[in-house]
Write an enzyme that holds these catalytic residues in place. Sequence first.
Site, PDB file in Angstrom:
ATOM      1  N   LEU A 228      -2.185   1.805  -1.267  1.00  0.00           N
ATOM      2  CA  LEU A 228      -3.221   2.528  -2.016  1.00  0.00           C
ATOM      3  C   LEU A 228      -4.353   1.542  -2.279  1.00  0.00           C
ATOM      4  CD1 LEU A 228      -1.087   4.382  -4.764  1.00  0.00           C
ATOM      5  CD2 LEU A 228      -1.993   5.358  -2.654  1.00  0.00           C
ATOM      6  N   ASP A 229      -5.590   2.037  -2.310  1.00  0.00           N
ATOM      7  CA  ASP A 229      -6.722   1.183  -2.657  1.00  0.00           C
ATOM      8  C   ASP A 229      -6.491   0.589  -4.044  1.00  0.00           C
ATOM      9  OD1 ASP A 229      -7.853   2.123  -0.334  1.00  0.00           O
ATOM     10  OD2 ASP A 229      -9.218   3.519  -1.323  1.00  0.00           O
ATOM     11  N   ARG A 230      -7.093  -0.565  -4.291  1.00  0.00           N
ATOM     12  CA  ARG A 230      -6.918  -1.262  -5.567  1.00  0.00           C
ATOM     13  C   ARG A 230      -7.167  -0.332  -6.773  1.00  0.00           C
ATOM     14  NH1 ARG A 230      -8.108  -6.538  -7.991  1.00  0.00           N
ATOM     15  NH2 ARG A 230      -8.764  -7.436  -6.020  1.00  0.00           N
TER      16      ARG A 230
ATOM     17  N   THR B 191      -7.172   2.977  -6.871  1.00  0.00           N
ATOM     18  CA  THR B 191      -6.437   4.243  -6.856  1.00  0.00           C
ATOM     19  C   THR B 191      -5.104   4.032  -7.566  1.00  0.00           C
ATOM     20  OG1 THR B 191      -7.443   4.852  -4.743  1.00  0.00           O
ATOM     21  CG2 THR B 191      -5.457   6.044  -5.370  1.00  0.00           C
TER      22      THR B 191
ATOM     23  N   ARG C 158     -12.041   9.400   0.285  1.00  0.00           N
ATOM     24  CA  ARG C 158     -13.346   8.947  -0.211  1.00  0.00           C
ATOM     25  C   ARG C 158     -14.450   9.190   0.825  1.00  0.00           C
ATOM     26  NH1 ARG C 158     -11.917   2.942  -1.999  1.00  0.00           N
ATOM     27  NH2 ARG C 158     -14.105   2.944  -2.642  1.00  0.00           N
TER      28      ARG C 158
END
Length: 238
Positions: free
Chosen positions: A52-54, A56, A152
Site C-alpha cells: 500500500l502507498d505510504r 494509504t 489515484r
Amino acid sequence: MQKLDILFENEAFVAVNKPAGLLSIPDREGKEQSIRSLLREKYGNIFTVHRLDRDTSGVILFARDEATHKYLSGIFENREVEKIYQGLVQGTLPQKQGSIDLPIMEHPVKPGVMVINKHGKASLTDYEVLEELGLYSLVQFRIHTGRTHQIRVHMQSMGHSIVCDETYGDARPVFISAIKRNYKLSRTEEQERPILSRLALHSYLLHFTDAAGTAHTLEAPLPKDMRALLAQLKKWAH
C-alpha cells in the site's frame, strides 16, 4: 516500537491494519520503520505479498513462509483476490457507479509518477459512490488489477482526484472552515488545524481463498481521521 493492529494471523499469513504514514516495506535506504520490519521483529520470517502507498491506510497481507508467499502472490497476480478500497474524492461524480478501464505506465521522466498511456499495462477500477457530501464524495473502489497508484491515477483521469493527493490532486489539507459557515477558532487555538492532511484512501477489504481452501474476508474499519472528516461533512455539507 510502533504497535501493529493485527487483524488476523495464522501459521501461514498475517493481515495488518496499516496506519497512514507508515511504509509497507523498507525504502532503499532502509532507515525508516515499515510494516514488514515491525512484523519481522515479531514473527521472524515475513514475505511481502502486495503493498500500500505510504499514506494509504488499511488491510495489508504478509506471508509467513515461502510456500504461502508463492500461493498468495499467485492469486493476487491472477486477480483471484477481491480488493475493496474506500476514499474521499473531490466533487460530485457524474455517474453513481461505473468502471475505469485505462492503461497505466510510469511517467517517462518523473520516476514514481504514473500516467495514463495506451502503451501502459491494462488497469481496471470499478467505483460506486456511497455518499455525496458537498465538496466531496465518499466512493468505494474495487480494483481488478494492482497497478501502482491505480485508484489515484484513474480518479485524476476523471477530474475527481482523491482528497489531499500530493501527486495527482491539489494536496490541500481539509479544514472545517471550508465546510462550516461562520467557523470561529477556539480561544486556545492560534491557527486552525486541518481535520485531514493525508491521502484520503483506505484499503477496506480483502477477500480470498487460502491454499487450504478456506475463504477469508479481512476488513479494516475506516481510520479515525477519515471518520472524523465524514462526521463533519455529514453535519455541515449541504
